[in-house]
Structure formats: structure tokens, C-alpha cells
Design a protein around this motif. Structure first.
Motif, PDB file in Angstrom:
ATOM      1  N   LEU A   1      -9.115  -3.534  -1.697  1.00  0.00           N
ATOM      2  CA  LEU A   1      -7.856  -3.488  -0.961  1.00  0.00           C
ATOM      3  C   LEU A   1      -6.785  -4.329  -1.654  1.00  0.00           C
TER       4      LEU A   1
ATOM      5  N   LEU B   1      -3.088   3.957  -1.536  1.00  0.00           N
ATOM      6  CA  LEU B   1      -4.030   4.330  -0.476  1.00  0.00           C
ATOM      7  C   LEU B   1      -4.990   5.418  -0.950  1.00  0.00           C
TER       8      LEU B   1
ATOM      9  N   PHE C   1     -12.301  -1.050   7.834  1.00  0.00           N
ATOM     10  CA  PHE C   1     -11.873  -2.445   7.862  1.00  0.00           C
ATOM     11  C   PHE C   1     -11.819  -3.004   9.274  1.00  0.00           C
TER      12      PHE C   1
ATOM     13  N   LEU D   1      -3.098  -4.247   5.238  1.00  0.00           N
ATOM     14  CA  LEU D   1      -3.493  -3.004   5.902  1.00  0.00           C
ATOM     15  C   LEU D   1      -2.675  -2.797   7.177  1.00  0.00           C
TER      16      LEU D   1
ATOM     17  N   VAL E   1      -9.176   2.992   7.482  1.00  0.00           N
ATOM     18  CA  VAL E   1      -8.766   1.923   8.389  1.00  0.00           C
ATOM     19  C   VAL E   1      -9.938   1.496   9.268  1.00  0.00           C
TER      20      VAL E   1
ATOM     21  N   LEU F   1       0.837  -1.194   0.000  1.00  0.00           N
ATOM     22  CA  LEU F   1       0.000   0.000   0.000  1.00  0.00           C
ATOM     23  C   LEU F   1       0.873   1.246   0.000  1.00  0.00           C
TER      24      LEU F   1
END
Length: 107
Positions: A59, A27, A46, A96, A43, A22
Motif C-alpha cells: 500500500l 490502485l 485492510f 486508504l 478495501v 492512491l
């Protein structure tokens, strides 16, 4: 082979190991696609546990693009991902987490 110090995660797609990462650009692309206005909101989306298959796909696509593979969600619709949806979701979660935590540091 992925490098966790760079935030990379490896995902097997159609029998080929692909590196996801990422980057800032990835992002930003993900924020725009999912309609989030901040990284914190992204964030949090998720972390709630109410993530859709489309969220996971977005993602993964962002990570693959950040890792250097120019791919779209349409390219992955019929792809064989190791571990199926569970494998994809685990890889997405790891991706992530690695984007925001230094390996070996307490989360």
C-alpha cells in the motif's frame, strides 16, 4: 506538504517528507500485486484487521508511486520510516481512507 483534498498523505522516509496518493493506476497496481479482483475486496482486506506487513508495504509503495516517486518495495526494505511499523501502518490506513472519503465528510 500533502493535500488531503487530493487524497494525499505525507510519510517521512529517511528524513525526507514524501507524498503518497492512491491514483487509479496505483490502485490497479495494488489490486494486481495483492491478487484482489475488485476495489471492494481490496478495501475489505485492510478493514479486517488481518493485514500483513507485506500488505502495508504494498500500500505504501502504491501510494508513493501514485504520489510521483518511482519506488519499489526493495528500495524501502532498509529505509527508515518515521514511527516504524506503527507509523507506516497508520499512514497506510490514512491513505486508504483518504482515497475514498472527502475530507470533512462523515465516514
Amino acid at each position: 506538504m500533502s493535500n488531503p483534498w487530493r487524497g494525499e498523505v505525507e510519510l517521512d522516509i529517511n528524513g525526507e517528507a514524501r507524498v503518497m496518493r492512491l491514483t487509479l493506476g496505483a490502485l490497479a497496481e495494488l489490486e494486481a500485486q495483492l491478487g484482489e479482483t475488485t476495489i471492494v475486496d481490496l478495501v475489505a482486506r485492510f478493514e479486517t484487521g488481518k493485514t500483513s506487513a507485506q500488505d502495508v508495504m504494498a500500500l505504501i509503495v502504491a501510494g508513493l508511486r501514485g504520489g510521483g516517486w518511482n519506488v519499489t518495495a526493495e528500495d524501502l526494505v532498509s529505509a527508515e520510516i518515521a514511527g516504524g511499523i506503527t507509523g507506516a501502518a497508520k499512514a497506510a490506513a490514512k491513505l486508504l481512507a483518504r482515497a475514498f472519503v472527502v475530507p470533512g465528510a462523515a465516514a
